[in-house]
Design a protein around this motif. Structure first.
Motif, PDB file in Angstrom:
ATOM      1  N   ILE A  73      74.399 -26.370  -5.484  1.00 54.38           N
ATOM      2  CA  ILE A  73      73.268 -27.222  -5.881  1.00 54.38           C
ATOM      3  C   ILE A  73      72.001 -26.376  -5.749  1.00 54.38           C
ATOM      4  O   ILE A  73      71.659 -25.917  -4.661  1.00 54.38           O
ATOM      5  CB  ILE A  73      73.195 -28.479  -4.997  1.00 54.38           C
ATOM      6  CG1 ILE A  73      74.521 -29.261  -5.091  1.00 54.38           C
ATOM      7  CG2 ILE A  73      72.016 -29.370  -5.417  1.00 54.38           C
ATOM      8  CD1 ILE A  73      74.657 -30.373  -4.073  1.00 54.38           C
ATOM      9  N   MET A  74      71.328 -26.173  -6.867  1.00 57.92           N
ATOM     10  CA  MET A  74      70.199 -25.239  -6.912  1.00 57.92           C
ATOM     11  C   MET A  74      69.064 -25.685  -5.984  1.00 57.92           C
ATOM     12  O   MET A  74      68.763 -26.872  -5.879  1.00 57.92           O
ATOM     13  CB  MET A  74      69.671 -25.113  -8.341  1.00 57.92           C
ATOM     14  CG  MET A  74      70.624 -24.371  -9.261  1.00 57.92           C
ATOM     15  SD  MET A  74      70.807 -22.640  -8.829  1.00 57.92           S
ATOM     16  CE  MET A  74      72.485 -22.563  -8.266  1.00 57.92           C
ATOM     17  N   GLY A  75      68.448 -24.706  -5.291  1.00 58.98           N
ATOM     18  CA  GLY A  75      67.351 -25.039  -4.393  1.00 58.98           C
ATOM     19  C   GLY A  75      67.794 -25.389  -2.996  1.00 58.98           C
ATOM     20  O   GLY A  75      66.965 -25.677  -2.130  1.00 58.98           O
ATOM     21  N   PHE A  76      69.117 -25.341  -2.770  1.00 58.40           N
ATOM     22  CA  PHE A  76      69.638 -25.658  -1.431  1.00 58.40           C
ATOM     23  C   PHE A  76      70.436 -24.479  -0.881  1.00 58.40           C
ATOM     24  O   PHE A  76      70.979 -23.670  -1.643  1.00 58.40           O
ATOM     25  CB  PHE A  76      70.567 -26.885  -1.489  1.00 58.40           C
ATOM     26  CG  PHE A  76      69.848 -28.193  -1.655  1.00 58.40           C
ATOM     27  CD1 PHE A  76      69.556 -28.665  -2.926  1.00 58.40           C
ATOM     28  CD2 PHE A  76      69.436 -28.934  -0.548  1.00 58.40           C
ATOM     29  CE1 PHE A  76      68.880 -29.864  -3.091  1.00 58.40           C
ATOM     30  CE2 PHE A  76      68.760 -30.136  -0.709  1.00 58.40           C
ATOM     31  CZ  PHE A  76      68.485 -30.602  -1.986  1.00 58.40           C
ATOM     32  N   GLY A  77      70.483 -24.412   0.422  1.00 59.37           N
ATOM     33  CA  GLY A  77      71.280 -23.374   1.076  1.00 59.37           C
ATOM     34  C   GLY A  77      70.491 -22.102   1.267  1.00 59.37           C
ATOM     35  O   GLY A  77      69.532 -21.841   0.548  1.00 59.37           O
ATOM     36  N   HIS A  78      70.916 -21.345   2.260  1.00 65.28           N
ATOM     37  CA  HIS A  78      70.239 -20.069   2.533  1.00 65.28           C
ATOM     38  C   HIS A  78      71.113 -19.252   3.466  1.00 65.28           C
ATOM     39  O   HIS A  78      71.773 -19.799   4.351  1.00 65.28           O
ATOM     40  CB  HIS A  78      68.872 -20.312   3.199  1.00 65.28           C
ATOM     41  CG  HIS A  78      67.950 -19.144   3.093  1.00 65.28           C
ATOM     42  ND1 HIS A  78      68.004 -18.089   3.967  1.00 65.28           N
ATOM     43  CD2 HIS A  78      66.983 -18.852   2.196  1.00 65.28           C
ATOM     44  CE1 HIS A  78      67.092 -17.196   3.624  1.00 65.28           C
ATOM     45  NE2 HIS A  78      66.458 -17.622   2.544  1.00 65.28           N
ATOM     46  N   ARG A  79      71.092 -17.931   3.275  1.00 62.42           N
ATOM     47  CA  ARG A  79      71.910 -17.075   4.116  1.00 62.42           C
ATOM     48  C   ARG A  79      71.433 -17.130   5.572  1.00 62.42           C
ATOM     49  O   ARG A  79      72.230 -17.007   6.484  1.00 62.42           O
ATOM     50  CB  ARG A  79      71.803 -15.630   3.582  1.00 62.42           C
ATOM     51  CG  ARG A  79      72.490 -14.567   4.384  1.00 62.42           C
ATOM     52  CD  ARG A  79      73.981 -14.736   4.458  1.00 62.42           C
ATOM     53  NE  ARG A  79      74.649 -14.754   3.173  1.00 62.42           N
ATOM     54  CZ  ARG A  79      74.941 -13.673   2.459  1.00 62.42           C
ATOM     55  NH1 ARG A  79      74.573 -12.475   2.896  1.00 62.42           N
ATOM     56  NH2 ARG A  79      75.585 -13.770   1.316  1.00 62.42           N
ATOM     57  N   VAL A  80      70.144 -17.345   5.776  1.00 59.17           N
ATOM     58  CA  VAL A  80      69.606 -17.309   7.148  1.00 59.17           C
ATOM     59  C   VAL A  80      69.225 -18.699   7.651  1.00 59.17           C
ATOM     60  O   VAL A  80      69.636 -19.128   8.722  1.00 59.17           O
ATOM     61  CB  VAL A  80      68.382 -16.367   7.211  1.00 59.17           C
ATOM     62  CG1 VAL A  80      67.840 -16.281   8.628  1.00 59.17           C
ATOM     63  CG2 VAL A  80      68.734 -14.981   6.690  1.00 59.17           C
ATOM     64  N   TYR A  81      68.440 -19.459   6.869  1.00 60.33           N
ATOM     65  CA  TYR A  81      68.022 -20.780   7.354  1.00 60.33           C
ATOM     66  C   TYR A  81      69.191 -21.752   7.388  1.00 60.33           C
ATOM     67  O   TYR A  81      69.869 -21.946   6.378  1.00 60.33           O
ATOM     68  CB  TYR A  81      66.941 -21.370   6.447  1.00 60.33           C
ATOM     69  CG  TYR A  81      65.603 -20.663   6.533  1.00 60.33           C
ATOM     70  CD1 TYR A  81      65.034 -20.108   5.398  1.00 60.33           C
ATOM     71  CD2 TYR A  81      64.914 -20.554   7.730  1.00 60.33           C
ATOM     72  CE1 TYR A  81      63.813 -19.453   5.464  1.00 60.33           C
ATOM     73  CE2 TYR A  81      63.689 -19.901   7.804  1.00 60.33           C
ATOM     74  CZ  TYR A  81      63.153 -19.352   6.666  1.00 60.33           C
ATOM     75  OH  TYR A  81      61.951 -18.709   6.729  1.00 60.33           O
ATOM     76  N   LYS A  82      69.411 -22.372   8.497  1.00 60.44           N
ATOM     77  CA  LYS A  82      70.413 -23.451   8.593  1.00 60.44           C
ATOM     78  C   LYS A  82      69.701 -24.772   8.881  1.00 60.44           C
ATOM     79  O   LYS A  82      70.289 -25.734   9.336  1.00 60.44           O
ATOM     80  CB  LYS A  82      71.437 -23.112   9.682  1.00 60.44           C
ATOM     81  CG  LYS A  82      72.200 -21.809   9.393  1.00 60.44           C
ATOM     82  CD  LYS A  82      72.758 -21.756   7.971  1.00 60.44           C
ATOM     83  CE  LYS A  82      73.231 -20.375   7.544  1.00 60.44           C
ATOM     84  NZ  LYS A  82      73.503 -20.291   6.076  1.00 60.44           N
ATOM     85  N   VAL A  83      68.391 -24.768   8.629  1.00 60.19           N
ATOM     86  CA  VAL A  83      67.563 -25.985   8.663  1.00 60.19           C
ATOM     87  C   VAL A  83      66.679 -25.911   7.419  1.00 60.19           C
ATOM     88  O   VAL A  83      66.732 -24.937   6.663  1.00 60.19           O
ATOM     89  CB  VAL A  83      66.688 -26.031   9.943  1.00 60.19           C
ATOM     90  CG1 VAL A  83      67.543 -26.222  11.182  1.00 60.19           C
ATOM     91  CG2 VAL A  83      65.826 -24.782  10.068  1.00 60.19           C
ATOM     92  N   LYS A  84      65.801 -26.907   7.222  1.00 58.46           N
ATOM     93  CA  LYS A  84      64.924 -26.900   6.032  1.00 58.46           C
ATOM     94  C   LYS A  84      63.993 -25.681   6.114  1.00 58.46           C
ATOM     95  O   LYS A  84      63.363 -25.438   7.147  1.00 58.46           O
ATOM     96  CB  LYS A  84      64.118 -28.199   5.986  1.00 58.46           C
ATOM     97  CG  LYS A  84      63.317 -28.385   4.699  1.00 58.46           C
ATOM     98  CD  LYS A  84      62.803 -29.816   4.623  1.00 58.46           C
ATOM     99  CE  LYS A  84      61.988 -30.070   3.351  1.00 58.46           C
ATOM    100  NZ  LYS A  84      61.528 -31.503   3.297  1.00 58.46           N
ATOM    101  N   ASP A  85      63.951 -24.920   5.048  1.00 53.18           N
ATOM    102  CA  ASP A  85      63.105 -23.727   4.941  1.00 53.18           C
ATOM    103  C   ASP A  85      61.655 -24.130   5.235  1.00 53.18           C
ATOM    104  O   ASP A  85      61.144 -25.067   4.606  1.00 53.18           O
ATOM    105  CB  ASP A  85      63.251 -23.199   3.503  1.00 53.18           C
ATOM    106  CG  ASP A  85      62.581 -21.861   3.260  1.00 53.18           C
ATOM    107  OD1 ASP A  85      63.150 -21.075   2.486  1.00 53.18           O
ATOM    108  OD2 ASP A  85      61.488 -21.619   3.829  1.00 53.18           O
ATOM    109  N   PRO A  86      60.993 -23.461   6.177  1.00 44.07           N
ATOM    110  CA  PRO A  86      59.603 -23.858   6.483  1.00 44.07           C
ATOM    111  C   PRO A  86      58.685 -23.785   5.264  1.00 44.07           C
ATOM    112  O   PRO A  86      57.707 -24.523   5.154  1.00 44.07           O
ATOM    113  CB  PRO A  86      59.171 -22.852   7.562  1.00 44.07           C
ATOM    114  CG  PRO A  86      60.134 -21.722   7.467  1.00 44.07           C
ATOM    115  CD  PRO A  86      61.419 -22.301   6.968  1.00 44.07           C
TER     116      PRO A  86
END
Ligand code: SDX
Length: 380
Positions: free
Chosen positions: A257-270
Protein backbone atom coordinates in the motif's frame (compact mmCIF):
# COMPACT_ATOMS: atom_id res chain seq x y z
CA UNK A 1 30.60 -15.93 11.21
CA UNK A 2 29.51 -17.68 7.95
CA UNK A 3 28.66 -15.78 4.72
CA UNK A 4 24.95 -16.53 5.13
CA UNK A 5 25.02 -15.09 8.70
CA UNK A 6 26.61 -11.86 7.38
CA UNK A 7 24.43 -11.46 4.27
CA UNK A 8 21.31 -9.31 4.71
CA UNK A 9 18.91 -8.84 1.76
CA UNK A 10 18.87 -5.17 0.82
CA UNK A 11 21.59 -4.63 3.48
CA UNK A 12 18.70 -4.35 5.99
CA UNK A 13 20.15 -3.18 9.31
CA UNK A 14 23.75 -3.26 8.00
CA UNK A 15 25.68 -0.01 8.68
CA UNK A 16 27.18 1.18 5.36
CA UNK A 17 28.91 4.32 6.69
CA UNK A 18 29.75 6.28 9.82
CA UNK A 19 27.96 9.62 9.48
CA UNK A 20 27.26 12.82 11.40
CA UNK A 21 24.70 14.19 8.93
CA UNK A 22 21.43 12.87 10.35
CA UNK A 23 19.97 10.33 12.75
CA UNK A 24 16.73 8.33 12.74
CA UNK A 25 15.27 6.45 15.69
CA UNK A 26 12.70 4.17 14.04
CA UNK A 27 11.23 2.95 17.32
CA UNK A 28 10.47 6.37 18.82
CA UNK A 29 9.92 8.14 15.48
CA UNK A 30 12.77 10.62 15.83
CA UNK A 31 14.61 12.40 12.98
CA UNK A 32 17.51 14.80 13.65
CA UNK A 33 19.57 16.82 11.14
CA UNK A 34 23.05 17.40 12.62
CA UNK A 35 21.53 16.71 16.05
CA UNK A 36 18.56 19.12 15.72
CA UNK A 37 15.03 17.61 15.78
CA UNK A 38 13.11 17.89 12.49
CA UNK A 39 10.12 19.42 14.32
CA UNK A 40 12.35 22.33 15.47
CA UNK A 41 13.75 22.90 11.99
CA UNK A 42 10.32 22.69 10.33
CA UNK A 43 9.01 25.31 12.75
CA UNK A 44 11.95 27.72 12.96
CA UNK A 45 14.31 27.28 10.00
CA UNK A 46 14.24 27.56 6.20
CA UNK A 47 15.29 25.08 3.53
CA UNK A 48 18.40 27.06 2.55
CA UNK A 49 19.49 27.36 6.20
CA UNK A 50 18.86 23.61 6.62
CA UNK A 51 20.90 22.88 3.48
CA UNK A 52 23.79 24.89 4.94
CA UNK A 53 23.44 23.02 8.27
CA UNK A 54 23.48 19.62 6.55
CA UNK A 55 26.36 20.37 4.16
CA UNK A 56 28.67 22.36 6.44
CA UNK A 57 27.62 20.79 9.75
CA UNK A 58 26.58 23.95 11.60
CA UNK A 59 23.86 26.59 11.55
CA UNK A 60 25.12 29.61 9.56
CA UNK A 61 25.61 33.03 11.10
CA UNK A 62 23.43 35.80 9.66
CA UNK A 63 26.30 36.81 7.38
CA UNK A 64 27.03 33.25 6.25
CA UNK A 65 23.35 32.66 5.48
CA UNK A 66 23.00 35.91 3.52
CA UNK A 67 26.14 35.10 1.49
CA UNK A 68 24.91 31.53 0.79
CA UNK A 69 21.46 32.76 -0.23
CA UNK A 70 23.01 35.43 -2.47
CA UNK A 71 25.27 32.90 -4.20
CA UNK A 72 22.36 30.55 -4.83
CA UNK A 73 20.08 33.37 -6.01
CA UNK A 74 22.70 34.50 -8.55
CA UNK A 75 23.37 30.98 -9.89
CA UNK A 76 19.81 29.87 -10.57
CA UNK A 77 19.92 30.40 -14.32
CA UNK A 78 20.87 27.41 -16.48
CA UNK A 79 23.00 27.65 -19.61
CA UNK A 80 21.09 27.81 -22.88
CA UNK A 81 22.88 24.57 -23.86
CA UNK A 82 20.95 22.75 -21.09
CA UNK A 83 17.66 24.43 -22.04
CA UNK A 84 18.20 23.58 -25.73
CA UNK A 85 19.06 19.99 -24.78
CA UNK A 86 15.80 19.74 -22.80
CA UNK A 87 13.85 20.90 -25.85
CA UNK A 88 14.99 17.68 -27.56
CA UNK A 89 13.65 15.47 -24.74
CA UNK A 90 10.41 13.60 -25.59
CA UNK A 91 7.31 15.34 -24.21
CA UNK A 92 6.23 11.95 -22.87
CA UNK A 93 9.43 11.70 -20.80
CA UNK A 94 9.12 11.65 -17.01
CA UNK A 95 10.61 14.74 -15.31
CA UNK A 96 12.86 12.49 -13.17
CA UNK A 97 14.50 11.10 -16.33
CA UNK A 98 14.95 14.64 -17.65
CA UNK A 99 16.43 15.71 -14.32
CA UNK A 100 18.84 12.78 -14.16
CA UNK A 101 20.07 13.50 -17.70
CA UNK A 102 20.33 17.25 -17.11
CA UNK A 103 22.17 16.82 -13.80
CA UNK A 104 24.73 14.60 -15.50
CA UNK A 105 24.97 17.13 -18.35
CA UNK A 106 25.93 19.84 -15.86
CA UNK A 107 29.07 17.76 -15.34
CA UNK A 108 30.00 18.40 -18.98
CA UNK A 109 30.17 22.12 -18.28
CA UNK A 110 31.41 22.24 -14.70
CA UNK A 111 33.15 18.97 -13.75
CA UNK A 112 36.93 19.74 -13.49
CA UNK A 113 36.96 17.38 -10.44
CA UNK A 114 39.23 19.48 -8.17
CA UNK A 115 37.89 17.64 -5.14
CA UNK A 116 40.68 18.94 -2.88
CA UNK A 117 39.81 22.55 -3.69
CA UNK A 118 37.29 24.07 -1.20
CA UNK A 119 36.31 26.65 -3.85
CA UNK A 120 35.40 23.84 -6.28
CA UNK A 121 33.37 22.12 -3.55
CA UNK A 122 31.53 25.34 -2.69
CA UNK A 123 30.86 26.16 -6.35
CA UNK A 124 29.47 22.66 -7.01
CA UNK A 125 27.20 22.85 -3.95
CA UNK A 126 25.87 26.26 -4.97
CA UNK A 127 25.37 25.33 -8.62
CA UNK A 128 23.53 22.08 -7.90
CA UNK A 129 21.27 23.58 -5.21
CA UNK A 130 20.59 26.60 -7.44
CA UNK A 131 20.13 24.95 -10.81
CA UNK A 132 18.24 21.72 -10.04
CA UNK A 133 14.92 23.53 -9.36
CA UNK A 134 15.37 25.62 -12.52
CA UNK A 135 15.93 22.47 -14.57
CA UNK A 136 12.80 20.82 -13.14
CA UNK A 137 10.68 23.91 -13.86
CA UNK A 138 12.24 24.38 -17.31
CA UNK A 139 11.44 20.83 -18.41
CA UNK A 140 7.89 21.23 -17.14
CA UNK A 141 7.39 24.48 -19.10
CA UNK A 142 9.00 23.09 -22.27
CA UNK A 143 6.77 20.03 -22.09
CA UNK A 144 3.74 22.34 -21.79
CA UNK A 145 4.87 24.01 -25.02
CA UNK A 146 6.06 27.16 -23.28
CA UNK A 147 9.43 28.86 -22.98
CA UNK A 148 11.09 28.27 -19.61
CA UNK A 149 10.51 31.11 -17.15
CA UNK A 150 13.68 32.79 -15.93
CA UNK A 151 14.23 32.75 -12.14
CA UNK A 152 12.92 35.79 -10.24
CA UNK A 153 15.88 37.10 -8.26
CA UNK A 154 13.57 38.97 -5.89
CA UNK A 155 12.06 35.73 -4.61
CA UNK A 156 13.40 33.27 -2.05
CA UNK A 157 14.18 29.65 -2.93
CA UNK A 158 10.73 28.13 -2.41
CA UNK A 159 8.79 31.09 -3.83
CA UNK A 160 11.00 31.20 -6.91
CA UNK A 161 10.36 27.55 -7.74
CA UNK A 162 6.59 28.01 -7.54
CA UNK A 163 6.99 31.21 -9.61
CA UNK A 164 8.92 29.35 -12.34
CA UNK A 165 5.99 26.95 -12.74
CA UNK A 166 3.37 29.67 -13.29
CA UNK A 167 5.10 33.08 -13.71
CA UNK A 168 2.91 34.25 -10.79
CA UNK A 169 4.31 35.17 -7.38
CA UNK A 170 2.93 32.54 -4.98
CA UNK A 171 0.81 33.18 -1.90
CA UNK A 172 3.34 33.71 0.95
CA UNK A 173 1.66 31.05 3.12
CA UNK A 174 1.75 28.53 0.26
CA UNK A 175 5.44 29.32 -0.31
CA UNK A 176 6.18 28.84 3.39
CA UNK A 177 4.41 25.46 3.38
CA UNK A 178 6.41 24.42 0.32
CA UNK A 179 9.64 25.55 2.02
CA UNK A 180 8.82 23.34 5.02
CA UNK A 181 8.16 20.42 2.64
CA UNK A 182 11.64 20.91 1.20
CA UNK A 183 13.13 20.84 4.72
CA UNK A 184 11.23 17.63 5.55
CA UNK A 185 12.56 15.89 2.43
CA UNK A 186 16.15 17.17 2.63
CA UNK A 187 17.87 14.24 4.32
CA UNK A 188 17.20 10.81 5.79
CA UNK A 189 20.37 8.83 6.70
CA UNK A 190 21.21 5.83 4.50
CA UNK A 191 18.18 5.58 2.21
CA UNK A 192 18.66 3.97 -1.21
CA UNK A 193 19.42 7.19 -3.13
CA UNK A 194 21.83 8.48 -0.48
CA UNK A 195 23.59 5.12 -0.49
CA UNK A 196 23.86 5.47 -4.30
CA UNK A 197 25.31 8.92 -3.81
CA UNK A 198 27.92 7.64 -1.35
CA UNK A 199 28.92 4.69 -3.55
CA UNK A 200 29.26 7.02 -6.58
CA UNK A 201 31.14 9.62 -4.49
CA UNK A 202 33.55 6.95 -3.23
CA UNK A 203 35.01 6.58 -6.75
CA UNK A 204 36.01 10.31 -6.65
CA UNK A 205 33.91 11.14 -9.68
CA UNK A 206 32.40 14.64 -9.98
CA UNK A 207 29.47 15.78 -7.80
CA UNK A 208 27.20 16.17 -10.85
CA UNK A 209 27.54 12.44 -11.57
CA UNK A 210 26.87 11.76 -7.86
CA UNK A 211 23.60 13.70 -8.02
CA UNK A 212 22.60 12.08 -11.33
CA UNK A 213 23.17 8.65 -9.77
CA UNK A 214 21.06 9.53 -6.73
CA UNK A 215 18.24 10.98 -8.88
CA UNK A 216 18.05 7.75 -10.87
CA UNK A 217 17.75 5.76 -7.66
CA UNK A 218 15.11 8.04 -6.16
CA UNK A 219 12.95 7.66 -9.29
CA UNK A 220 11.94 4.13 -8.30
CA UNK A 221 8.33 3.71 -7.00
CA UNK A 222 9.52 1.97 -3.84
CA UNK A 223 11.60 5.03 -2.91
CA UNK A 224 10.72 8.45 -4.24
CA UNK A 225 7.88 7.71 -6.62
CA UNK A 226 5.39 6.70 -3.92
CA UNK A 227 3.77 10.10 -3.28
CA UNK A 228 2.52 10.28 -6.87
CA UNK A 229 1.18 6.70 -6.49
CA UNK A 230 -0.59 7.64 -3.23
CA UNK A 231 -2.86 10.15 -5.01
CA UNK A 232 -3.62 7.58 -7.74
CA UNK A 233 -4.49 5.11 -4.97
CA UNK A 234 -6.79 7.59 -3.16
CA UNK A 235 -8.53 8.31 -6.49
CA UNK A 236 -8.92 4.55 -7.15
CA UNK A 237 -10.43 4.01 -3.67
CA UNK A 238 -12.83 6.88 -4.38
CA UNK A 239 -14.75 6.95 -1.09
CA UNK A 240 -14.34 6.34 2.65
CA UNK A 241 -16.64 3.29 2.34
CA UNK A 242 -14.28 1.65 -0.16
CA UNK A 243 -11.22 1.93 2.09
CA UNK A 244 -11.61 -1.29 4.07
CA UNK A 245 -12.33 -3.55 1.03
CA UNK A 246 -9.33 -1.94 -0.73
CA UNK A 247 -6.98 -2.65 2.18
CA UNK A 248 -8.25 -6.22 2.52
CA UNK A 249 -7.67 -6.80 -1.22
CA UNK A 250 -4.13 -5.39 -1.12
CA UNK A 251 -3.14 -7.43 1.93
CA UNK A 252 -4.69 -10.60 0.53
CA UNK A 253 -2.64 -10.11 -2.67
CA UNK A 254 0.56 -9.15 -0.73
CA UNK A 255 0.33 -5.82 -2.62
CA UNK A 256 2.25 -2.92 -1.02
CA UNK A 257 0.00 0.00 0.00
CA UNK A 258 1.73 3.13 -1.26
CA UNK A 259 2.82 5.67 1.36
CA UNK A 260 3.01 3.07 4.12
CA UNK A 261 5.85 1.12 5.63
CA UNK A 262 9.49 1.93 6.11
CA UNK A 263 12.73 0.04 6.53
CA UNK A 264 13.54 1.99 9.71
CA UNK A 265 10.37 3.60 11.12
CA UNK A 266 8.08 1.12 12.86
CA UNK A 267 5.83 3.99 13.99
CA UNK A 268 4.30 6.92 12.05
CA UNK A 269 7.08 8.80 10.24
CA UNK A 270 7.60 12.11 12.11
CA UNK A 271 7.61 13.85 8.73
CA UNK A 272 4.16 12.39 7.96
CA UNK A 273 2.88 13.93 11.21
CA UNK A 274 4.16 17.38 10.19
CA UNK A 275 2.91 17.00 6.59
CA UNK A 276 -0.55 16.01 7.82
CA UNK A 277 -0.66 19.17 9.93
CA UNK A 278 0.49 21.28 6.94
CA UNK A 279 -2.24 19.70 4.82
CA UNK A 280 -4.88 20.61 7.41
CA UNK A 281 -3.55 24.19 7.61
CA UNK A 282 -3.67 24.49 3.80
CA UNK A 283 -7.20 23.08 3.63
CA UNK A 284 -8.35 25.54 6.30
CA UNK A 285 -6.92 28.46 4.32
CA UNK A 286 -7.34 27.37 0.70
CA UNK A 287 -10.28 24.98 0.68
CA UNK A 288 -10.82 21.33 1.52
CA UNK A 289 -9.72 18.23 -0.41
CA UNK A 290 -12.16 15.33 -0.50
CA UNK A 291 -9.29 12.85 -0.68
CA UNK A 292 -8.21 13.84 2.82
CA UNK A 293 -11.03 11.93 4.56
CA UNK A 294 -10.15 8.86 2.49
CA UNK A 295 -6.48 9.21 3.53
CA UNK A 296 -7.37 9.52 7.23
CA UNK A 297 -9.65 6.46 7.03
CA UNK A 298 -6.95 4.55 5.13
CA UNK A 299 -4.41 5.33 7.85
CA UNK A 300 -6.85 4.06 10.50
CA UNK A 301 -7.70 0.82 8.68
CA UNK A 302 -4.10 0.00 7.72
CA UNK A 303 -3.06 0.46 11.36
CA UNK A 304 -5.87 -1.90 12.41
CA UNK A 305 -4.64 -4.63 10.06
CA UNK A 306 -0.82 -4.26 10.00
CA UNK A 307 0.04 -1.71 12.67
CA UNK A 308 1.41 -4.54 14.74
CA UNK A 309 3.91 -5.22 11.92
CA UNK A 310 5.16 -1.65 12.24
CA UNK A 311 3.49 -0.46 9.05
CA UNK A 312 2.46 3.19 9.37
CA UNK A 313 2.37 6.24 7.07
CA UNK A 314 5.75 7.34 5.75
CA UNK A 315 6.82 10.71 4.35
CA UNK A 316 5.06 10.03 1.04
CA UNK A 317 1.57 9.50 2.43
CA UNK A 318 0.43 13.10 2.99
CA UNK A 319 2.95 15.00 0.83
CA UNK A 320 0.94 14.47 -2.36
CA UNK A 321 -2.17 16.05 -0.79
CA UNK A 322 -0.10 19.12 0.18
CA UNK A 323 1.41 19.46 -3.31
CA UNK A 324 -2.00 18.99 -4.95
CA UNK A 325 -3.37 21.89 -2.92
CA UNK A 326 -0.36 23.95 -4.08
CA UNK A 327 -1.41 23.13 -7.68
CA UNK A 328 1.80 21.27 -8.38
CA UNK A 329 1.39 18.65 -11.16
CA UNK A 330 1.63 15.10 -9.75
CA UNK A 331 4.49 14.04 -12.02
CA UNK A 332 6.59 16.78 -10.40
CA UNK A 333 6.12 15.28 -6.91
CA UNK A 334 9.20 13.07 -7.09
CA UNK A 335 11.32 15.81 -8.71
CA UNK A 336 10.36 17.96 -5.68
CA UNK A 337 11.70 15.20 -3.46
CA UNK A 338 14.92 15.30 -5.52
CA UNK A 339 15.18 19.11 -5.31
CA UNK A 340 15.10 18.85 -1.50
CA UNK A 341 17.28 15.75 -1.20
CA UNK A 342 20.12 17.37 -3.18
CA UNK A 343 21.03 18.99 0.16
CA UNK A 344 21.37 15.62 1.90
CA UNK A 345 23.12 13.98 -1.05
CA UNK A 346 25.68 16.82 -1.14
CA UNK A 347 26.23 16.52 2.61
CA UNK A 348 26.97 12.81 2.22
CA UNK A 349 29.14 13.46 -0.87
CA UNK A 350 31.33 15.84 1.19
CA UNK A 351 31.43 13.40 4.11
CA UNK A 352 32.37 10.51 1.83
CA UNK A 353 35.30 12.50 0.39
CA UNK A 354 36.79 12.64 3.88
CA UNK A 355 36.48 8.83 4.13
CA UNK A 356 38.39 8.31 0.87
CA UNK A 357 37.61 4.57 0.65
CA UNK A 358 35.88 3.16 -2.44
CA UNK A 359 32.80 1.03 -1.81
CA UNK A 360 33.45 -2.52 -2.97
CA UNK A 361 31.41 -5.06 -0.94
CA UNK A 362 31.65 -8.77 -1.55
CA UNK A 363 28.94 -11.32 -2.46
CA UNK A 364 27.88 -14.91 -1.84
CA UNK A 365 28.36 -16.70 -5.16
CA UNK A 366 25.47 -19.13 -5.76
CA UNK A 367 26.20 -19.93 -9.42
CA UNK A 368 27.96 -22.89 -11.08
CA UNK A 369 31.70 -23.70 -11.41
CA UNK A 370 33.92 -25.34 -14.05
CA UNK A 371 31.24 -25.58 -16.79
CA UNK A 372 32.41 -26.42 -20.36
CA UNK A 373 31.95 -24.02 -23.29
CA UNK A 374 29.13 -25.44 -25.51
CA UNK A 375 29.61 -25.03 -29.27
CA UNK A 376 26.72 -23.20 -31.04
CA UNK A 377 25.71 -26.36 -32.95
CA UNK A 378 25.11 -28.23 -29.66
CA UNK A 379 23.09 -25.52 -27.88
CA UNK A 380 19.31 -25.87 -27.28
C1 SDX B 1 10.92 6.65 1.19
O1 SDX B 1 14.77 4.68 3.48
C2 SDX B 1 14.32 5.86 3.57
O2 SDX B 1 14.64 6.57 4.49
C3 SDX B 1 13.38 6.27 2.45
C4 SDX B 1 12.66 7.59 2.67
C5 SDX B 1 13.60 8.77 2.58
O3 SDX B 1 13.30 9.81 3.18
O4 SDX B 1 14.58 8.66 1.83
O5 SDX B 1 12.02 7.60 3.93
C6 SDX B 1 11.63 7.86 1.58
O6 SDX B 1 11.43 5.93 0.35
C7 SDX B 1 9.62 6.32 1.83
C8 SDX B 1 9.04 4.96 1.30
C9 SDX B 1 8.17 5.27 0.07
N1 SDX B 1 7.72 3.99 -0.53
C10 SDX B 1 6.46 3.50 -0.35
O7 SDX B 1 5.61 4.07 0.33
C11 SDX B 1 6.19 2.19 -1.09
C12 SDX B 1 5.43 1.22 -0.16
N2 SDX B 1 6.33 0.82 0.93
C13 SDX B 1 6.96 -0.48 0.82
O8 SDX B 1 7.38 -0.79 -0.50
C14 SDX B 1 7.99 -0.76 1.91
O9 SDX B 1 7.41 -0.44 3.10
C15 SDX B 1 9.35 -0.10 1.86
C16 SDX B 1 10.03 -0.29 0.53
C17 SDX B 1 9.25 1.35 2.14
C18 SDX B 1 10.20 -0.75 2.95
O10 SDX B 1 10.37 -2.05 2.57
P1 SDX B 1 11.19 -3.11 3.48
O11 SDX B 1 11.76 -2.47 4.68
O12 SDX B 1 12.12 -3.83 2.56
O13 SDX B 1 10.05 -4.03 4.01
P2 SDX B 1 9.59 -5.34 3.28
O14 SDX B 1 9.26 -5.00 1.86
O15 SDX B 1 10.60 -6.41 3.55
O16 SDX B 1 8.22 -5.69 4.05
C19 SDX B 1 8.27 -6.25 5.37
C20 SDX B 1 6.86 -6.75 5.62
C21 SDX B 1 6.35 -7.61 4.46
O17 SDX B 1 5.39 -8.52 5.01
P3 SDX B 1 5.86 -10.07 5.21
O18 SDX B 1 6.29 -10.57 3.84
O19 SDX B 1 7.01 -10.02 6.20
O20 SDX B 1 4.61 -10.75 5.75
O21 SDX B 1 5.96 -5.64 5.70
C22 SDX B 1 5.03 -5.71 4.62
C23 SDX B 1 5.60 -6.66 3.58
O22 SDX B 1 4.57 -7.27 2.87
N3 SDX B 1 4.93 -4.35 4.06
C24 SDX B 1 3.82 -3.84 3.55
C25 SDX B 1 4.15 -2.54 3.15
N4 SDX B 1 5.44 -2.32 3.40
C26 SDX B 1 5.92 -3.45 3.96
N5 SDX B 1 2.58 -4.37 3.41
C27 SDX B 1 1.67 -3.55 2.83
N6 SDX B 1 1.90 -2.30 2.41
C28 SDX B 1 3.13 -1.76 2.55
N7 SDX B 1 3.37 -0.51 2.14
Amino acid sequence: MTDSEVFKEGLAGVPAAKSRVSHVDGTDGILEYRGIRIEELAKSSSFIEVAYLLIWGKLPTQGELEEFEYEIRTHRRIKYHIRDMMKCFPETGHPMDALQTSAAALGLFYARRALDDPNYIRAAVVRLLAKIPTMVAAFHMIREGNDPIQPNDKLDYASNFLYMLTEKEPDPFAAKVFDVCLTLHAEHTMNASTFSARVTASTLTDPYAVIASAVGTLAGPLHGGANEEVLNMLEEIGSVENVRPYVEKCLANKQRIMGFGHRVYKVKDPRAIILQDLAEQLFAKMGHDEYYEIAVELEKVVEEYVGQKGIYPNVDFYSGLVYRKLDIPSDLFTPLFAIARVAGWLAHWKEQLSVNKIYRPTQIYIGDHNLSYVPMTERV
